[in-house]
Design an enzyme around this catalytic site. Structure first.
Site, PDB file in Angstrom:
ATOM      1  N   PRO A  19       0.789  -1.214   0.056  1.00 13.57           N
ATOM      2  CA  PRO A  19      -0.029   0.094   0.114  1.00 13.57           C
ATOM      3  C   PRO A  19       0.975   1.407  -0.163  1.00 13.57           C
ATOM      4  O   PRO A  19       1.771   1.353   0.680  1.00 13.57           O
ATOM      5  CB  PRO A  19      -0.812  -0.244   1.451  1.00 13.57           C
ATOM      6  CG  PRO A  19      -0.136  -1.118   2.139  1.00 13.57           C
ATOM      7  CD  PRO A  19       0.421  -1.936   1.217  1.00 13.57           C
ATOM      8  N   ASN A  20       0.327   2.434  -0.750  1.00 15.86           N
ATOM      9  CA  ASN A  20       0.932   3.566  -0.815  1.00 15.86           C
ATOM     10  C   ASN A  20       2.268   3.632  -1.623  1.00 15.86           C
ATOM     11  O   ASN A  20       2.512   4.870  -1.887  1.00 15.86           O
ATOM     12  CB  ASN A  20       0.957   4.159   0.528  1.00 15.86           C
ATOM     13  CG  ASN A  20      -0.301   4.356   1.293  1.00 15.86           C
ATOM     14  OD1 ASN A  20      -1.273   4.969   0.764  1.00 15.86           O
ATOM     15  ND2 ASN A  20      -0.078   3.678   2.419  1.00 15.86           N
TER      16      ASN A  20
ATOM     17  N   ARG B  50       5.058  10.871  -2.499  1.00 16.09           N
ATOM     18  CA  ARG B  50       4.924  10.546  -1.304  1.00 16.09           C
ATOM     19  C   ARG B  50       6.345  10.528  -0.202  1.00 16.09           C
ATOM     20  O   ARG B  50       7.117   9.960  -0.367  1.00 16.09           O
ATOM     21  CB  ARG B  50       4.574   8.882  -0.921  1.00 16.09           C
ATOM     22  CG  ARG B  50       4.338   8.491   0.134  1.00 16.09           C
ATOM     23  CD  ARG B  50       4.173   6.878   0.197  1.00 16.09           C
ATOM     24  NE  ARG B  50       4.089   6.323   1.542  1.00 16.09           N
ATOM     25  CZ  ARG B  50       4.306   5.005   1.998  1.00 16.09           C
ATOM     26  NH1 ARG B  50       4.690   4.305   1.218  1.00 16.09           N
ATOM     27  NH2 ARG B  50       4.096   4.753   3.189  1.00 16.09           N
TER      28      ARG B  50
ATOM     29  N   TYR C  50      11.420   8.622   1.340  1.00 18.32           N
ATOM     30  CA  TYR C  50      11.426   7.363   0.270  1.00 18.32           C
ATOM     31  C   TYR C  50      12.110   7.807  -1.109  1.00 18.32           C
ATOM     32  O   TYR C  50      12.026   7.109  -1.702  1.00 18.32           O
ATOM     33  CB  TYR C  50       9.856   7.153  -0.005  1.00 18.32           C
ATOM     34  CG  TYR C  50       9.233   6.572   1.196  1.00 18.32           C
ATOM     35  CD1 TYR C  50       9.674   5.258   1.888  1.00 18.32           C
ATOM     36  CD2 TYR C  50       7.831   7.176   1.713  1.00 18.32           C
ATOM     37  CE1 TYR C  50       9.239   4.804   3.021  1.00 18.32           C
ATOM     38  CE2 TYR C  50       7.345   6.671   3.016  1.00 18.32           C
ATOM     39  CZ  TYR C  50       7.731   5.498   3.497  1.00 18.32           C
ATOM     40  OH  TYR C  50       7.146   4.909   4.810  1.00 18.32           O
TER      41      TYR C  50
ATOM     42  N   ASN D  19       8.167  -5.644  -0.911  1.00 18.85           N
ATOM     43  CA  ASN D  19       7.831  -4.491  -0.078  1.00 18.85           C
ATOM     44  C   ASN D  19       6.530  -4.536   0.146  1.00 18.85           C
ATOM     45  O   ASN D  19       5.568  -3.850  -0.526  1.00 18.85           O
ATOM     46  CB  ASN D  19       8.435  -3.216  -0.748  1.00 18.85           C
ATOM     47  CG  ASN D  19       8.509  -2.084   0.048  1.00 18.85           C
ATOM     48  OD1 ASN D  19       7.922  -2.042   1.306  1.00 18.85           O
ATOM     49  ND2 ASN D  19       8.938  -0.837  -0.351  1.00 18.85           N
TER      50      ASN D  19
ATOM     51  N   ALA E 196       3.388  -0.817   4.834  1.00 18.69           N
ATOM     52  CA  ALA E 196       2.844  -0.909   6.229  1.00 18.69           C
ATOM     53  C   ALA E 196       2.287  -2.259   6.507  1.00 18.69           C
ATOM     54  O   ALA E 196       2.357  -2.746   7.780  1.00 18.69           O
ATOM     55  CB  ALA E 196       1.742   0.082   6.446  1.00 18.69           C
TER      56      ALA E 196
ATOM     57  N   GLU F  89      12.738  -9.661   1.727  1.00 19.59           N
ATOM     58  CA  GLU F  89      11.964  -8.461   2.110  1.00 19.59           C
ATOM     59  C   GLU F  89      12.596  -7.222   1.632  1.00 19.59           C
ATOM     60  O   GLU F  89      14.047  -7.138   1.674  1.00 19.59           O
ATOM     61  CB  GLU F  89      11.923  -8.410   3.718  1.00 19.59           C
ATOM     62  CG  GLU F  89      11.577  -7.259   4.418  1.00 19.59           C
ATOM     63  CD  GLU F  89      11.348  -7.332   5.759  1.00 19.59           C
ATOM     64  OE1 GLU F  89      11.928  -8.186   6.414  1.00 19.59           O
ATOM     65  OE2 GLU F  89      10.908  -6.715   6.526  1.00 19.59           O
TER      66      GLU F  89
ATOM     67  N   HIS G 240      12.681  -2.853   1.809  1.00 18.53           N
ATOM     68  CA  HIS G 240      12.292  -1.488   1.983  1.00 18.53           C
ATOM     69  C   HIS G 240      13.268  -0.326   1.820  1.00 18.53           C
ATOM     70  O   HIS G 240      14.445  -0.371   1.599  1.00 18.53           O
ATOM     71  CB  HIS G 240      12.310  -1.265   3.652  1.00 18.53           C
ATOM     72  CG  HIS G 240      11.511  -2.355   4.126  1.00 18.53           C
ATOM     73  ND1 HIS G 240      10.070  -2.257   4.025  1.00 18.53           N
ATOM     74  CD2 HIS G 240      11.665  -3.382   4.761  1.00 18.53           C
ATOM     75  CE1 HIS G 240       9.522  -3.259   4.667  1.00 18.53           C
ATOM     76  NE2 HIS G 240      10.500  -4.089   5.343  1.00 18.53           N
TER      77      HIS G 240
ATOM     78  N   SER H  97      13.322   2.689   3.019  1.00 20.26           N
ATOM     79  CA  SER H  97      13.803   3.233   4.174  1.00 20.26           C
ATOM     80  C   SER H  97      14.280   2.170   5.091  1.00 20.26           C
ATOM     81  O   SER H  97      14.185   1.069   4.808  1.00 20.26           O
ATOM     82  CB  SER H  97      12.626   4.189   4.970  1.00 20.26           C
ATOM     83  OG  SER H  97      11.655   3.273   5.301  1.00 20.26           O
TER      84      SER H  97
ATOM     85  N   ARG I 255      13.224   4.309  12.533  1.00 19.06           N
ATOM     86  CA  ARG I 255      11.847   5.020  12.438  1.00 19.06           C
ATOM     87  C   ARG I 255      11.151   4.793  13.724  1.00 19.06           C
ATOM     88  O   ARG I 255      11.444   4.140  14.579  1.00 19.06           O
ATOM     89  CB  ARG I 255      11.304   4.606  11.198  1.00 19.06           C
ATOM     90  CG  ARG I 255      12.239   5.221   9.907  1.00 19.06           C
ATOM     91  CD  ARG I 255      11.488   4.894   8.763  1.00 19.06           C
ATOM     92  NE  ARG I 255      10.315   5.787   8.434  1.00 19.06           N
ATOM     93  CZ  ARG I 255       9.401   5.599   7.713  1.00 19.06           C
ATOM     94  NH1 ARG I 255       9.507   4.833   6.744  1.00 19.06           N
ATOM     95  NH2 ARG I 255       8.129   6.582   7.757  1.00 19.06           N
TER      96      ARG I 255
END
Ligand code: DQA
Length: 145
Positions: free
Chosen positions: A12-13, A20, A25, A77, A80, A101, A103, A105, A110
């Site tokens: 998502p996103n 974004r 990112y 990825n 969330a 996996e 990402h 970031s 974080r």
């Protein structure tokens, strides 16, 4: 002979990459990342199947599909859903296809709610914190599997 396929699944996103939170990112769009991956995949003798969805079940279905299509690996990825989705963890465990996996970031640096990774409990490797390059490094790892 058909080239081995690597599925690249995005949660998502991530359709909004580029717009974004670019300070987190980066400014590459998902299409830019797809282009980079396709170029590198060609050099590595691989094909890329790039997908994005904002819906958890699509990611589960595509993990199943990756196995059915005998994909070499999945770069995931889950965005969330990484931090919430037991359904995605179960799907990773349900298939034999190795999942890496990814990402942009580094979630560990974080907010604390990003420190748990259900995806990481099933993945064979992770690449994070390198921006768009995380995907390229993950593809290189997939090529070695
Ligand atoms: C992300 C990190 C996640 O914590 C976040 O929810 C995302 C993107 C990354 O690529 O850095 O949506 O997966």
């Amino acid at each position: 002979m058909a080239k081995p396929v690597v599925y690249v699944l995005n949660g998502p996103n991530l359709n909004l990459l580029g717009l974004r939170e670019p300070e987190i990112y980066g400014s590459d769009t998902l299409d830019d990342i797809a282009g980079m991956l396709e170029d590198r995949a060609r050099e590595l003798g691989l094909d890329i199947e790039m997908r994005q969805s904002n819906h958890e079940g699509h990611l589960v279905d595509w993990l199943h599909e990756a196995q059915a299509e005998e994909a070499k690996a999945v770069l995931l990825n889950a965005a969330a859903y990484t931090h919430t989705s037991i359904a995605i963890l179960d799907a990773i465990k349900a298939i034999r296809t190795p999942v890496i996996e990814v990402h942009l970031s580094d979630p560990m640096t974080r907010e604390s709610f990003r420190h748990v990774s259900y995806v990481g409990m099933g993945a064979v490797a992770e690449v994070k914190g390198l921006g768009a390059r995380s995907y390229l490094v993950a593809l290189e790892k997939a090529a070695e599997l």
